[in-house]
Enzyme design. Structure first.
Site, short mmCIF file in Angstrom:
data_model
loop_
_atom_site.label_atom_id
_atom_site.label_comp_id
_atom_site.label_asym_id
_atom_site.label_seq_id
_atom_site.Cartn_x
_atom_site.Cartn_y
_atom_site.Cartn_z
N SER A 279 0.65 -1.45 -0.30
CA SER A 279 0.15 -0.12 0.15
C SER A 279 0.64 1.28 -0.02
O SER A 279 2.28 1.13 0.59
CB SER A 279 -1.25 -0.18 1.16
OG SER A 279 -0.32 0.48 2.26
N ASP A 280 0.13 2.25 -0.49
CA ASP A 280 1.05 3.38 -0.19
C ASP A 280 1.19 3.72 0.80
O ASP A 280 -0.20 3.40 1.45
CB ASP A 280 0.48 4.85 -1.12
CG ASP A 280 1.81 5.64 -1.19
OD1 ASP A 280 1.78 6.45 -0.56
OD2 ASP A 280 1.28 6.41 -2.48
N TRP A 281 1.94 4.35 1.62
CA TRP A 281 1.81 5.18 2.87
C TRP A 281 0.28 5.63 3.36
O TRP A 281 -0.61 6.23 3.51
CB TRP A 281 3.11 5.41 3.63
CG TRP A 281 4.40 5.09 3.80
CD1 TRP A 281 4.74 5.77 5.22
CD2 TRP A 281 4.33 3.99 3.08
NE1 TRP A 281 5.94 4.44 5.27
CE2 TRP A 281 5.73 3.26 4.18
CE3 TRP A 281 4.22 3.24 1.84
CZ2 TRP A 281 6.50 2.27 3.24
CZ3 TRP A 281 5.37 2.53 2.20
CH2 TRP A 281 5.88 2.21 2.35
#
Ligand SMILES: *[C@@H]1O[C@H](CO)[C@@H](O)[C@H](O)[C@H]1NC(C)=O
Ligand SMILES: *[C@@H]1O[C@H](CO)[C@@H](O)[C@H](O)[C@H]1NC(C)=O
Ligand SMILES: *[C@@H]1O[C@H](CO)[C@@H](O)[C@H](O)[C@H]1NC(C)=O
Ligand SMILES: *[C@@H]1O[C@H](CO)[C@@H](O)[C@H](O)[C@H]1NC(C)=O
Ligand SMILES: *[C@@H]1O[C@H](CO)[C@@H](O)[C@H](O)[C@H]1NC(C)=O
Ligand SMILES: *[C@@H]1O[C@H](CO)[C@@H](O)[C@H](O)[C@H]1NC(C)=O
Ligand SMILES: *[C@@H]1O[C@H](CO)[C@@H](O)[C@H](O)[C@H]1NC(C)=O
Ligand SMILES: *[C@@H]1O[C@H](CO)[C@@H](O)[C@H](O)[C@H]1NC(C)=O
Ligand SMILES: *[C@@H]1O[C@H](CO)[C@@H](O)[C@H](O)[C@H]1NC(C)=O
Ligand SMILES: *[C@@H]1O[C@H](CO)[C@@H](O)[C@H](O)[C@H]1NC(C)=O
Ligand SMILES: *[C@@H]1O[C@H](CO)[C@@H](O)[C@H](O)[C@H]1NC(C)=O
Ligand SMILES: *[C@@H]1O[C@H](CO)[C@@H](O)[C@H](O)[C@H]1NC(C)=O
Length: 797
Positions: A279-281
């Site tokens: 996932s992106d952060w």
């Protein structure tokens, strides 16, 4: 960063409340289940090691392999080690212009600059050099390269981190970068998957009273998805990328990190991706739902970035609970763990040779985010590990190779014996607010810092430079000329150039345009009153050269001013900025960069505006809809379809010499096209159906240097299917090959292109396959998308 909770789908909410919301009229994503398992295709030995290790793990250990936590390492993301089984953990670090959270690393040219070189070898070398710095610092994963944003919006804030709005050019750059990074022993993470074309409302927001407003939804039809936005990711997967990062935005109403159509369907199914989706952060919005939809690793782990002391996560212990209560099959967890471990073994990251995380990294992180190491009771920082090697040479070379010469009248360039040079503008001198922009107040505005040269943009894709060579400094070192300068744009715009005497033989004006993650640009022109700066200098100086440092497309309303005798787009060159541009100005390097985008004559000629809802409606999640209604017509495809003459077209760039190409090119059929569709694929292969990559035609031509100095030509191949039986919405022509070749004056060099089945196909939404149309294709060779010199028609079917 954004804080989110799970919400009902907009359609359900609107039905419950009996209101008609905008979302109902927009695309929605179908569910595609189950999540395809990896078989480690291309990574057999590593897969077997991963499989063996997974068979020895408890559920808790498997959950820990796929869940980030706030380690004390200084890495942006951490996966905990399992020492008893010899697993060393993973350190994930921001890129792609260099390792951001580290001292004594290099700041490389931006992706946009890399694309402007059109040089596959240099792009590979950049990947390998950056990768070696990550490895040197003990980072297992580099968060890059960037294949999205592609650059649908000219003013997209992150376009410079990626390459080009042309998917072919971006695809080649992705593949070359990934090979380079992974040849250095570091995992690449192709990002951001997918449709993250604008920064405005990319991740949603929290209103004052705690109501969640959902992120922008990129509503993309199937054909556009395949022929534009997914294309470079196919190249990334084919090149063996370890990881793909899902993005903040929604696609067809569903958040990317829990969108099973894009993760299970397109990425793991159709493209046969064998690694892991990270996932992106804080882009994860659910546990079991995201996992069954294809998400394999959650970063940074805790639900709220705002509270690093909380270990609350949709993954972690929730995975253990979900497996134990039967809502998550353990097979899926095993697949996630294998996907995470396979690239680790494939790249030899289990070896004792793999460096530990540089102990200074945590100190850099703490300071970057405003914490004092001493107040946390840490001992004084150890010396940093220097990983820069001799990369400054490559950075200087690439910074120069990414400069595009757009205008050169009166033989102004290269500079020769000028003894009186004027330097103007706030991108000419040394930076005055520090060498690292992210975290400074200036980085959080739309314009960055005012005084000093701009070497790269802001946000998590920026670099921590140990030095930045400014153009003024490099010029003073290169030349014995008298150099007069005024660097303050406000002062120049006031019109007071009275300090300048006598009038310089040549005036160099350095303009800049800030671009950063988190913001979209709001202006096409260069920042800081650029128009007034150019006009005030040209009023005094009839021989003015304008150089731009920019993260993307700019209009140039001063381009036809007769006193502007030369223009160079220098993009974001990295730490050797000044040396790179001076090499080009003096002709030590013959400019060979080509525009990886189109420059419009005026902004109204091409502007797909970012969606920016304001007023009370902005608090309604269903209002944040971005319909990609232009389909395939972005950048040059739009100008060609509408027959609009740009100021400077895609692929354009001048040189200090001239080039020619023989006519017509030789075209050889390599494989007969026996069917419009590829052979049905019987095996899973990274990149999708292998028959898509079968060579159909081989195109050969000779490029010659018809001028007086050595140079590098970029021969470009465009394919037009407009005379074949293609559906409406097909572009006039598309780039399908390019080669950069160095040629001595009077010489010629043979160049060849391999046209694959995919290169000649359109995406048939009914057949759900790539199809070669019946009819003829026009294959054209030239030096830009509008400077086509040699062509040949071939019968396809
Ligand atoms: C989005 O919806 C459009 C229209 O139904 C469809 O063509 C496309 O495949 C969908 N894409 C995704 C990722 O759901
Ligand atoms: C919060 O604010 C939004 C927008 O003003 C409003 O629609 C909503 O009803 C409010 N919610 C609560 C719980 O007050
Ligand atoms: C969070 O998890 C880490 C690693 O498992 C542990 O060391 C730490 O004590 C936990 N923190 C809290 C607040 O639970
Ligand atoms: C599990 O997930 C929920 C959100 O669905 C969260 O509130 C909770 O804190 C998580 N539990 C743990 C142990 O992280
Ligand atoms: C199982 O556990 C997961 C994770 O905590 C939770 O979201 C889900 O509601 C639970 N399901 C059941 C049926 O208890
Ligand atoms: C530079 O030299 C050329 C010929 O070599 C001469 O014509 C020109 O005037 C010179 N320019 C300057 C600025 O001295
Ligand atoms: C210099 O710029 C100012 C705007 O700041 C403008 O008013 C003035 O006309 C310009 N001077 C010239 C000579 O172009
Ligand atoms: C969006 O609107 C806000 C509020 O009006 C403004 O501050 C911001 O600059 C706008 N962004 C863009 C990209 O236009
Ligand atoms: C160009 O330079 C000449 C000579 O200095 C000057 O007279 C003229 O006004 C300038 N033109 C512009 C457009 O600045
Ligand atoms: C450049 O060339 C143009 C057109 O020949 C001419 O009008 C102009 O004076 C020249 N400028 C310089 C600085 O030589
Ligand atoms: C293509 O088909 C033609 C006619 O059947 C045949 O002569 C030729 O050898 C074939 N070429 C290739 C490359 O298979
Ligand atoms: C797309 O494929 C279908 C068969 O699945 C076919 O009927 C249709 O004609 C194709 N479209 C085009 C434009 O050829």
């Amino acid at each position: 960063m954004v804080v989110m909770t799970i919400r009902g789908p907009p359609l359900l909410v609107s039905l419950l409340f009996g209101i008609v919301t905008a979302a109902e009229t927009h695309f929605t994503s179908p569910e595609v289940l189950p999540s395809p398992e990896t078989h480690g295709v291309g990574w057999t030995d590593a897969y077997n090691k991963a499989d063996d290790l997974v068979s020895r793990l408890t559920i808790e250990q498997k959950a820990s392999l796929v869940t980030g936590y706030y380690g004390a390492s200084g890495c942006n993301g951490n996966i905990a080690p399992i020492p008893s089984l010899g697993f060393g953990g993973l350190c994930l670090q921001d890129g792609p212009v260099g390792i951001r959270l580290a001292d004594l690393g290099s700041t490389f040219p931006a992706g946009l600059t890399a694309a402007a070189t059109w040089d596959k070898d240099l792009i590979y070398d950049r990947g390998k050099a950056v990768g070696s710095e990550f490895r040197g610092k003990g980072a297992n994963v580099m968060l890059g390269p960037v294949g999205g944003p592609l650059g649908r919006h000219s003013l997209g804030g992150r376009n410079w981190e990626g390459f080009s709005p042309d998917p072919y050019l971006t695809g080649v750059a992705m593949a070359s970068s990934i090979k380079g990074i992974q040849d250095a022993g570091v995992q690449a993470s192709a990002k951001h998957f997918i449709g993250n074309e604008q920064e405005t409302m990319r991740g949603g927001s929290l209103t004052a009273n705690g109501t969640v407003v959902d992120a922008i939804s990129s509503n993309i039809d199937d054909r556009t998805m395949h022929e534009l936005y997914l294309w470079p990711f196919a190249d990334a997967v084919k090149s063996g990328v370890s990881s793909v990062m899902c993005s903040y935005n929604r696609v067809n109403q569903t958040y990317s990190c829990e969108n099973s159509k894009i993760l299970n369907g397109l990425l793991k199914g159709e493209l046969g991706f064998q690694g892991y989706v990270v996932s992106d952060w804080s882009a994860t919005h659910s546990g079991v739902k995201a996992i069954t939809s294809g998400l394999d690793m959650n970063m940074p782990g805790p639900i709220s970035d705002a509270d690093p002391t909380s270990n609350s996560t949709y993954f972690g212990q929730n995975i253990t609970l979900a497996v134990n209560n039967g809502s998550l099959p353990e097979d899926r967890l095993d697949d996630m763990a294998r996907r995470v471990l396979t690239p680790y073994f494939f790249l030899g990251q289990d070896s004792t040779d793999f460096p530990t995380v540089d102990p200074s990294t945590i100190y850099v992180l703490l300071q970057t985010y405003g914490y004092s190491a001493a107040s946390l009771g840490l001992p004084p920082a150890p010396a940093s590990r220097d990983v820069r090697q001799d990369h400054k040479k490559l950075i200087r070379e690439m910074g120069a190779a990414g400069v595009v010469l757009l205008k050169n009248t009166n033989g102004t360039l290269p500079l020769r014996n000028q003894t009186n040079i004027g330097v103007f503008g706030n991108s000419a001198g040394d930076v005055t607010d520090g060498l690292y922009y992210e975290g400074t107040k200036a980085s959080r505005t739309g314009f960055g810092f005012q005084q000093g040269t701009l070497s790269v943009g802001g946000g998590s894709g920026t670099g921590r430079s140990t030095y930045i060579i400014s153009p003024l400094q490099a010029l003073l070192e290169r030349s014995d000329a008298r150099v007069q300068y005024i660097l303050d744009n406000e002062f120049i715009a006031s019109g007071d150039l009275s300090s300048i005497y006598p009038t310089p033989d040549v005036c160099l004006v350095f303009l800049k345009t800030w671009a950063s993650e988190g913001y979209d640009r709001t202006s096409f022109e260069n920042d800081w009153d650029s128009m007034a700066v150019v006009n005030n200098v040209t009023a005094k100086c009839p021989n003015t050269v304008v150089i731009t440092h920019s993260g993307g497309v700019n209009t140039m309303p001063w381009a036809s001013n007769p006193n502007v005798t030369a223009i160079l787009a220098a993009h974001y060159p990295g730490q050797e900025s000044g040396n790179s541009i001076v090499d080009v100005l003096y002709g030590d390097v013959n400019p060979s960069g080509r525009l990886p985008y189109t420059i419009p004559a005026k902004e109204s000629d091409y502007d797909i505006p970012v969606v920016n809802v304001t007023g009370p409606e902005a608090l309604d999640s269903s209002a944040w809809q971005s319909d990609f209604a232009e389909g395939l017509f972005i950048d040059y495809r739009y100008f060609d379809a509408k027959n609009i003459t740009p100021l400077f077209e895609f692929g354009f760039g001048l040189s200090y010499t001239t080039y020619g190409v023989n006519e017509p090119p030789s075209v050889k059929s390599v494989n007969n096209i026996s069917s419009p569709f590829p052979l049905p694929s019987t095996t899973v292969a990274p990149g999708g159906n292998p028959d898509l990559y079968t060579e159909m035609f081989n195109v050969k031509a000779n490029v010659s240097n018809t001028g007086a100095v050595p140079g590098a030509a970029v021969l470009q191949l465009y394919v037009s299917l407009k005379d074949a039986a293609v559906p409406e919405g097909t572009p006039v022509r598309v780039l399908r090959g390019f080669e950069k070749v160095h040629i001595e004056p009077g010489d010629s060099v043979a160049v060849q292109f391999q046209l694959t089945r995919r290169d000649l196909s359109f995406w048939n939404t009914t057949a759900q396959d790539w199809q070669i149309p019946t009819g003829d294709a026009l294959l054209s060779l030239g030096f830009s998308s509008r400077d086509l010199r040699s062509s040949s028609k071939v019968r396809l079917l």
